[in-house]
Write a protein that holds these residues in place. Structure first.
Motif: not given
Length: 417
Positions: A181-195, A333-335, A370-374
């Motif tokens: 996360e500290e080098v700006g890549r923490g969400a690069d390969r986050f498995d939103v669906a699998g989460f 987040i607003e919705p 922005y990847m679909g996980l508020p």
């Protein structure tokens, strides 16, 4: 408070001594293999406490899940909690030796007698609010790692509490710990669906009470300047000094749109690195603004400065590159403002004054939104991240663990919202 919550500080102290510094000059993920040491430890601890579907993937992410125990017919959103395992490359994370200051007296703290390094109340007056409590500090030679091992410890203790109290009703709780996360890549390969979460919180903020759902729009900017090196004795009309051209490029940007002059919602251009010689120089910037329109204007101004340099010194004298990094999560987040409402209500139940502030930076949650996980951001209790003056209050960590528990329990009440 529950006796179980005293585990939070103990967990943090165990995690803090593991060097998990990420590296911004590596292509692989995680950027440093040592992050996997903590990842493996967390995965094993999750399994031992009874968390379901625990996995550590090839990119260093750790996931787990606590199934809903709601009666048939009841419902609640699947709720996620996320923290990152790495520490910042800005300051050493090797051989961390946390110091424990019990019953803090409200005065300056000597972090390192030999080097005469002090945590000063004059410089950091917020320290006084923790008089009588327990502070955890550095020894003055490293960062502490509360960003974000405090968040990791709080989530781990929250999970342990729910598994030890099966009578407490909750929906599905999803857990993730991320690398880089500290080098700006923490969400690069986050498995939103699998989460598997519908909504989530990153637990990655600062002082107790902070609740954040706005962050900078962010871009990186780079300008490469091509000069002409000529012997200075015969340079008239021939030399083009790329270093001076770089200084001129900087002078074309607004003087007061600079981090040292800005706060709150004010954006900036930040010259982060400059190197080179007469023949060639390179400048690297970060460009930030909360307002999307102003952000776009900043990027255009940056490009226009390059165009001016080319017009003055000849086409190709300045190569300008701008790349978007992340965007303000507010519009995503607003919705789902019930995420903010429930967190605020849970804070008030614990006599925490909610402090809703814009993040003058970014979090994994911004990109995940922005990847679909508020995914707004919750405090961890830490101060002065990324350096030798970092500290955290043990009682704040315990309270924030209780806050996560309260939020998860409140989501059952919020079903259908």
């Amino acid at each position: 408070m529950s006796q179980n919550l005293s585990q939070t500080a103990e967990r943090f102290l165990r995690y803090a001594v593991i060097d998990t510094q990420s590296a911004d000059d590596k292509e692989q993920m995680p950027s440093t293999e040592k992050q996997r040491v903590l990842g493996r430890m967390l995965a094993e601890e999750l399994r031992e406490m009874g968390v379901s579907e625990v996995r550590e993937d090839e990119n260093g992410y750790v996931y787990g899940m606590i199934p809903s125990n709601l009666e048939e017919g009841a419902a609640a959103p699947a709720l996620g909690f996320i923290s990152h395992m790495d520490t910042a490359p800005a300051f050493s994370g090797e051989n961390v030796k946390p110091r424990i200051i019990e019953n803090y007296d409200g005065e300056d703290i000597c972090l390192n007698k030999e080097a005469s390094i002090w945590l000063s109340v004059k410089e950091f007056p917020e320290m006084k609010r923790y008089k009588g409590q327990t502070l955890i500090t550095t020894d003055g030679t490293t960062l502490l790692g509360a960003d974000d091992k405090a968040g990791v410890a709080e989530i781990m203790t929250m999970a342990s509490w729910f598994l030890a109290h099966p009578e407490e009703k909750h929906g599905k709780i999803c857990i993730a710990f991320t690398p880089d996360e500290e080098v700006g890549r923490g969400a690069d390969r986050f498995d939103v669906a699998g989460f598997g979460a519908d909504v989530a919180y990153t637990v990655d903020g600062g002082a107790i009470g902070e609740l954040e759902y706005e962050n900078f729009n962010a871009a990186s900017g780079r300008v490469r300047l091509h000069g002409a090196s000529i012997h200075p004795g015969s340079a008239k009309g021939k030399m083009k000094n790329a270093l001076l051209m770089g200084m001129e490029f900087q002078s074309l940007l607004p003087v007061f749109e600079n981090p040292m002059y800005t706060e709150g919602y004010e954006g900036f251009f930040h010259l982060d690195r400059m190197e080179g010689n007469v023949e060639e120089a390179e400048l690297e910037y970060i460009i930030r603004d909360h307002d999307r329109v102003k952000f776009e204007r900043k990027k255009e101004l940056f490009k226009a400065a390059g165009a001016f340099m080319n017009q003055k010194y000849g086409e190709g004298a300045a190569e300008v590159y701008v790349k978007d990094s992340y965007f303000n999560m507010k519009e995503k987040i607003e919705p789902y403002m019930y995420l903010i409402d429930e967190a605020k209500a849970a804070m008030e139940e614990l006599d925490i004054a909610p402090v809703i502030v814009p993040i003058r930076g970014g979090t994994d949650g911004a990109r995940l939104s922005y990847m679909g996980l508020p995914c707004p951001n919750i405090c961890t209790g830490g101060h002065n991240f990324h350096g030798k003056y970092e500290y955290i209050c043990a009682e704040s960590m315990e309270t924030i663990t209780e806050l996560l528990i309260r939020i998860a329990k409140r989501f059952v009440k919020a079903k259908g919202e």
